[in-house]
Motif scaffolding. Structure first.
Motif, PDB file in Angstrom:
ATOM      1  N   SER A  58    -109.226  23.056  29.620  1.00 60.05           N
ATOM      2  CA  SER A  58    -108.464  22.688  28.424  1.00 60.05           C
ATOM      3  C   SER A  58    -108.131  21.201  28.392  1.00 60.05           C
ATOM      4  O   SER A  58    -108.050  20.587  27.329  1.00 60.05           O
ATOM      5  N   LYS A  59    -107.959  20.605  29.585  1.00 59.84           N
ATOM      6  CA  LYS A  59    -107.618  19.175  29.679  1.00 59.84           C
ATOM      7  C   LYS A  59    -108.848  18.272  29.764  1.00 59.84           C
ATOM      8  O   LYS A  59    -108.720  17.048  29.770  1.00 59.84           O
ATOM      9  N   LYS A  60    -110.027  18.918  29.883  1.00 59.96           N
ATOM     10  CA  LYS A  60    -111.280  18.181  30.080  1.00 59.96           C
ATOM     11  C   LYS A  60    -111.253  17.358  31.366  1.00 59.96           C
ATOM     12  O   LYS A  60    -111.715  16.217  31.426  1.00 59.96           O
ATOM     13  N   TRP A  61    -110.678  17.966  32.404  1.00 58.23           N
ATOM     14  CA  TRP A  61    -110.653  17.371  33.727  1.00 58.23           C
ATOM     15  C   TRP A  61    -111.866  17.838  34.505  1.00 58.23           C
ATOM     16  O   TRP A  61    -112.709  18.562  33.999  1.00 58.23           O
ATOM     17  N   ASN A  62    -111.937  17.415  35.758  1.00 57.05           N
ATOM     18  CA  ASN A  62    -113.017  17.844  36.643  1.00 57.05           C
ATOM     19  C   ASN A  62    -113.007  19.365  36.800  1.00 57.05           C
ATOM     20  O   ASN A  62    -111.950  19.962  37.082  1.00 57.05           O
ATOM     21  N   THR A  63    -114.156  19.991  36.599  1.00 57.30           N
ATOM     22  CA  THR A  63    -114.266  21.444  36.753  1.00 57.30           C
ATOM     23  C   THR A  63    -115.245  21.825  37.870  1.00 57.30           C
ATOM     24  O   THR A  63    -115.778  22.928  37.893  1.00 57.30           O
ATOM     25  N   ASP A  64    -115.459  20.895  38.791  1.00 57.57           N
ATOM     26  CA  ASP A  64    -116.257  21.206  39.979  1.00 57.57           C
ATOM     27  C   ASP A  64    -115.378  21.814  41.072  1.00 57.57           C
ATOM     28  O   ASP A  64    -115.780  22.747  41.757  1.00 57.57           O
ATOM     29  N   PHE A  65    -114.183  21.251  41.204  1.00 59.22           N
ATOM     30  CA  PHE A  65    -113.264  21.747  42.235  1.00 59.22           C
ATOM     31  C   PHE A  65    -111.827  21.366  41.882  1.00 59.22           C
ATOM     32  O   PHE A  65    -111.577  20.509  41.028  1.00 59.22           O
ATOM     33  N   CYS A  66    -110.889  21.993  42.567  1.00 61.31           N
ATOM     34  CA  CYS A  66    -109.481  21.617  42.475  1.00 61.31           C
ATOM     35  C   CYS A  66    -108.872  21.771  43.863  1.00 61.31           C
ATOM     36  O   CYS A  66    -109.513  22.295  44.791  1.00 61.31           O
ATOM     37  N   ILE A  67    -107.654  21.315  44.020  1.00 66.30           N
ATOM     38  CA  ILE A  67    -106.940  21.424  45.290  1.00 66.30           C
ATOM     39  C   ILE A  67    -105.735  22.330  45.097  1.00 66.30           C
ATOM     40  O   ILE A  67    -104.895  22.097  44.223  1.00 66.30           O
ATOM     41  N   LEU A  68    -105.656  23.375  45.904  1.00 67.03           N
ATOM     42  CA  LEU A  68    -104.545  24.323  45.861  1.00 67.03           C
ATOM     43  C   LEU A  68    -103.803  24.261  47.190  1.00 67.03           C
ATOM     44  O   LEU A  68    -104.419  24.369  48.261  1.00 67.03           O
ATOM     45  N   ILE A  69    -102.482  24.107  47.137  1.00 66.80           N
ATOM     46  CA  ILE A  69    -101.660  24.030  48.349  1.00 66.80           C
ATOM     47  C   ILE A  69    -100.599  25.118  48.301  1.00 66.80           C
ATOM     48  O   ILE A  69     -99.724  25.096  47.441  1.00 66.80           O
ATOM     49  N   ASP A  70    -100.683  26.061  49.220  1.00 63.52           N
ATOM     50  CA  ASP A  70     -99.752  27.193  49.268  1.00 63.52           C
ATOM     51  C   ASP A  70     -98.638  26.902  50.265  1.00 63.52           C
ATOM     52  O   ASP A  70     -98.791  27.123  51.473  1.00 63.52           O
ATOM     53  N   MET A  71     -97.519  26.419  49.764  1.00 62.51           N
ATOM     54  CA  MET A  71     -96.393  26.047  50.617  1.00 62.51           C
ATOM     55  C   MET A  71     -95.604  27.254  51.140  1.00 62.51           C
ATOM     56  O   MET A  71     -94.650  27.075  51.895  1.00 62.51           O
ATOM     57  N   SER A  72     -95.991  28.454  50.748  1.00 65.19           N
ATOM     58  CA  SER A  72     -95.317  29.636  51.296  1.00 65.19           C
ATOM     59  C   SER A  72     -95.822  29.931  52.707  1.00 65.19           C
ATOM     60  O   SER A  72     -95.222  30.717  53.439  1.00 65.19           O
ATOM     61  N   LEU A  73     -96.923  29.290  53.086  1.00 69.85           N
ATOM     62  CA  LEU A  73     -97.505  29.498  54.410  1.00 69.85           C
ATOM     63  C   LEU A  73     -96.904  28.546  55.437  1.00 69.85           C
ATOM     64  O   LEU A  73     -96.479  27.437  55.105  1.00 69.85           O
ATOM     65  N   HIS A  74     -96.884  28.976  56.667  1.00 72.65           N
ATOM     66  CA  HIS A  74     -96.405  28.178  57.799  1.00 72.65           C
ATOM     67  C   HIS A  74     -97.195  26.874  57.869  1.00 72.65           C
ATOM     68  O   HIS A  74     -98.420  26.868  57.705  1.00 72.65           O
ATOM     69  N   SER A  75     -96.513  25.749  58.126  1.00 68.42           N
ATOM     70  CA  SER A  75     -97.189  24.451  58.099  1.00 68.42           C
ATOM     71  C   SER A  75     -98.126  24.232  59.292  1.00 68.42           C
ATOM     72  O   SER A  75     -98.866  23.250  59.322  1.00 68.42           O
ATOM     73  N   GLY A  76     -98.102  25.163  60.249  1.00 69.31           N
ATOM     74  CA  GLY A  76     -99.003  25.044  61.385  1.00 69.31           C
ATOM     75  C   GLY A  76    -100.361  25.669  61.163  1.00 69.31           C
ATOM     76  O   GLY A  76    -101.243  25.584  62.035  1.00 69.31           O
ATOM     77  N   ILE A  77    -100.558  26.309  59.995  1.00 74.30           N
ATOM     78  CA  ILE A  77    -101.871  26.866  59.665  1.00 74.30           C
ATOM     79  C   ILE A  77    -102.417  26.139  58.431  1.00 74.30           C
ATOM     80  O   ILE A  77    -101.674  25.482  57.700  1.00 74.30           O
ATOM     81  N   LYS A  78    -103.708  26.284  58.203  1.00 77.17           N
ATOM     82  CA  LYS A  78    -104.351  25.570  57.099  1.00 77.17           C
ATOM     83  C   LYS A  78    -103.971  26.204  55.759  1.00 77.17           C
ATOM     84  O   LYS A  78    -104.288  27.363  55.512  1.00 77.17           O
ATOM     85  N   ARG A  79    -103.296  25.428  54.936  1.00 75.21           N
ATOM     86  CA  ARG A  79    -102.791  25.918  53.646  1.00 75.21           C
ATOM     87  C   ARG A  79    -103.179  24.995  52.490  1.00 75.21           C
ATOM     88  O   ARG A  79    -102.695  25.148  51.375  1.00 75.21           O
ATOM     89  N   PHE A  80    -104.015  24.025  52.758  1.00 70.30           N
ATOM     90  CA  PHE A  80    -104.560  23.101  51.770  1.00 70.30           C
ATOM     91  C   PHE A  80    -105.993  23.553  51.509  1.00 70.30           C
ATOM     92  O   PHE A  80    -106.844  23.493  52.391  1.00 70.30           O
ATOM     93  N   PHE A  81    -106.250  24.024  50.295  1.00 70.45           N
ATOM     94  CA  PHE A  81    -107.550  24.605  49.990  1.00 70.45           C
ATOM     95  C   PHE A  81    -108.279  23.803  48.920  1.00 70.45           C
ATOM     96  O   PHE A  81    -107.714  23.535  47.853  1.00 70.45           O
ATOM     97  N   VAL A  82    -109.518  23.445  49.195  1.00 73.14           N
ATOM     98  CA  VAL A  82    -110.384  22.872  48.180  1.00 73.14           C
ATOM     99  C   VAL A  82    -111.157  24.042  47.577  1.00 73.14           C
ATOM    100  O   VAL A  82    -111.947  24.693  48.278  1.00 73.14           O
ATOM    101  N   TRP A  83    -110.870  24.342  46.304  1.00 75.63           N
ATOM    102  CA  TRP A  83    -111.502  25.488  45.656  1.00 75.63           C
ATOM    103  C   TRP A  83    -112.695  25.023  44.854  1.00 75.63           C
ATOM    104  O   TRP A  83    -112.593  24.163  43.981  1.00 75.63           O
ATOM    105  N   ASP A  84    -113.857  25.606  45.159  1.00 74.41           N
ATOM    106  CA  ASP A  84    -115.101  25.282  44.466  1.00 74.41           C
ATOM    107  C   ASP A  84    -115.232  26.207  43.261  1.00 74.41           C
ATOM    108  O   ASP A  84    -115.419  27.415  43.412  1.00 74.41           O
ATOM    109  N   PHE A  85    -115.134  25.631  42.061  1.00 75.85           N
ATOM    110  CA  PHE A  85    -115.238  26.443  40.845  1.00 75.85           C
ATOM    111  C   PHE A  85    -116.647  27.020  40.657  1.00 75.85           C
ATOM    112  O   PHE A  85    -116.814  28.064  40.029  1.00 75.85           O
ATOM    113  N   LYS A  86    -117.652  26.347  41.185  1.00 78.92           N
ATOM    114  CA  LYS A  86    -119.034  26.786  41.003  1.00 78.92           C
ATOM    115  C   LYS A  86    -119.340  28.044  41.825  1.00 78.92           C
ATOM    116  O   LYS A  86    -119.996  28.973  41.340  1.00 78.92           O
TER     117      LYS A  86
END
Length: 215
Positions: A58-86
Motif C-alpha cells: 500500500s505504501k509502495k515500499w520494498n516488497t522483497d523483504f521486511c524486518i520483524l522483531i519480536d520483543m516478547s522473546l528472551h533477548s538471549g535468543i534470536k528474535r530479529f527476523f528478516v522475512w523474505d516475501f518471495k
C-alpha cells in the motif's frame, strides 16, 4: 579368651560409631531448576508478515523483504527476523538488543521482561512500525546506521530521540541464553557480522524497508 574380648570390643566400637554418625544431606537431593529455552512462534511471525506485506504494498515500499522483531522473546535468543516475501519464510535471524530504561547500561537486567516507551530520555525501546530510510555514519559497530522513522503513536519520537538501527561490538553472533543481550538506550542493535549482511540488503532494496518491532 583374650582374642574373643578384643573382637567383641571392635564390634561394639564400630556399632557405636555408626549410630552416632550424622547423616550428611546428598547433593542429589537438592532440586536443580533449569530455565527452558523459549522458541519463536513461526505461525505468529507469518501472521505479522502477511500484514507487513499488505502495508508495504500500500505504501509502495520494498516488497522483497521486511524486518520483524519480536520483543516478547528472551533477548538471549534470536528474535530479529528478516522475512523474505518471495519465499514466504524467515531468511535470516539474529540477536537484537533493546533499551535498558532505568537499569544499568550494557547489562541484561530486563532480558526477559523489557519495558517500552516513546518518551525522550526514557532509554527504552519503542514498539511499532518504522520506515528504514537514510543511511549514515555511526560511531558504533561497523560505523553504519539507518534512520528509523516512527509511524505510530508508540514510536513517533524515534528521530527526536536519535533511535537508529546500528551494530554494536558487544552483541554476539550466537545465542547467549540464559544470559541476555547487552542493553543500550533504546536502539535495536545487532552484531557487526549481522549488520554486514543486512546493510547490503537494505541498500539494494532501493525503496524504504519496513522494520516492525512488536511485543
Amino acid at each position: 579368651m583374650k582374642g574373643f574380648y578384643i573382637s567383641l570390643f571392635i564390634l561394639l566400637s564400630v556399632g557405636s560409631c555408626s549410630q552416632n554418625k550424622k547423616e550428611v544431606p546428598s547433593a542429589a537431593k537438592v532440586p536443580v531448576v533449569v530455565e527452558k529455552k523459549p522458541e519463536a512462534d513461526l505461525s505468529r511471525i507469518k501472521i505479522k508478515a502477511e500484514e507487513a506485506l499488505k502495508f508495504c504494498t500500500s505504501k509502495k515500499w520494498n516488497t522483497d523483504f521486511c524486518i520483524l522483531i519480536d520483543m516478547s522473546l528472551h533477548s538471549g535468543i534470536k528474535r530479529f527476523f528478516v522475512w523474505d516475501f518471495k519465499t514466504n519464510s524467515v531468511s535470516k535471524k539474529y540477536l537484537v538488543g533493546h533499551g535498558c530504561g532505568s537499569n544499568s547500561w550494557s547489562r541484561d537486567n530486563s532480558k526477559s521482561n523489557p519495558e517500552f516507551s516513546n518518551e525522550d530520555g526514557s532509554h527504552l525501546s519503542s514498539l511499532g512500525k518504522y520506515k528504514l530510510q537514510g543511511r549514515g555514519y555511526s560511531d558504533w559497530g561497523i560505523n553504519v546506521k539507518y534512520l528509523m522513522h516512527g509511524l505510530e503513536e508508540t514510536n513517533s519520537n524515534a528521530l527526536k530521540r536519535v533511535i537508529v538501527f546500528h551494530s554494536w561490538d558487544m552483541m554476539s553472533d550466537d545465542e547467549v541464553f540464559p544470559k541476555g543481550s547487552p542493553e543500550g538506550w533504546g536502539c535495536p542493535t545487532v552484531s557487526n557480522n549481522a549488520m554486514k549482511e543486512i546493510d547490503p540488503m537494505i541498500q539494494k532494496a532501493g525503496k524504504p524497508v519496513l522494520m516492525w518491532i512488536y511485543n
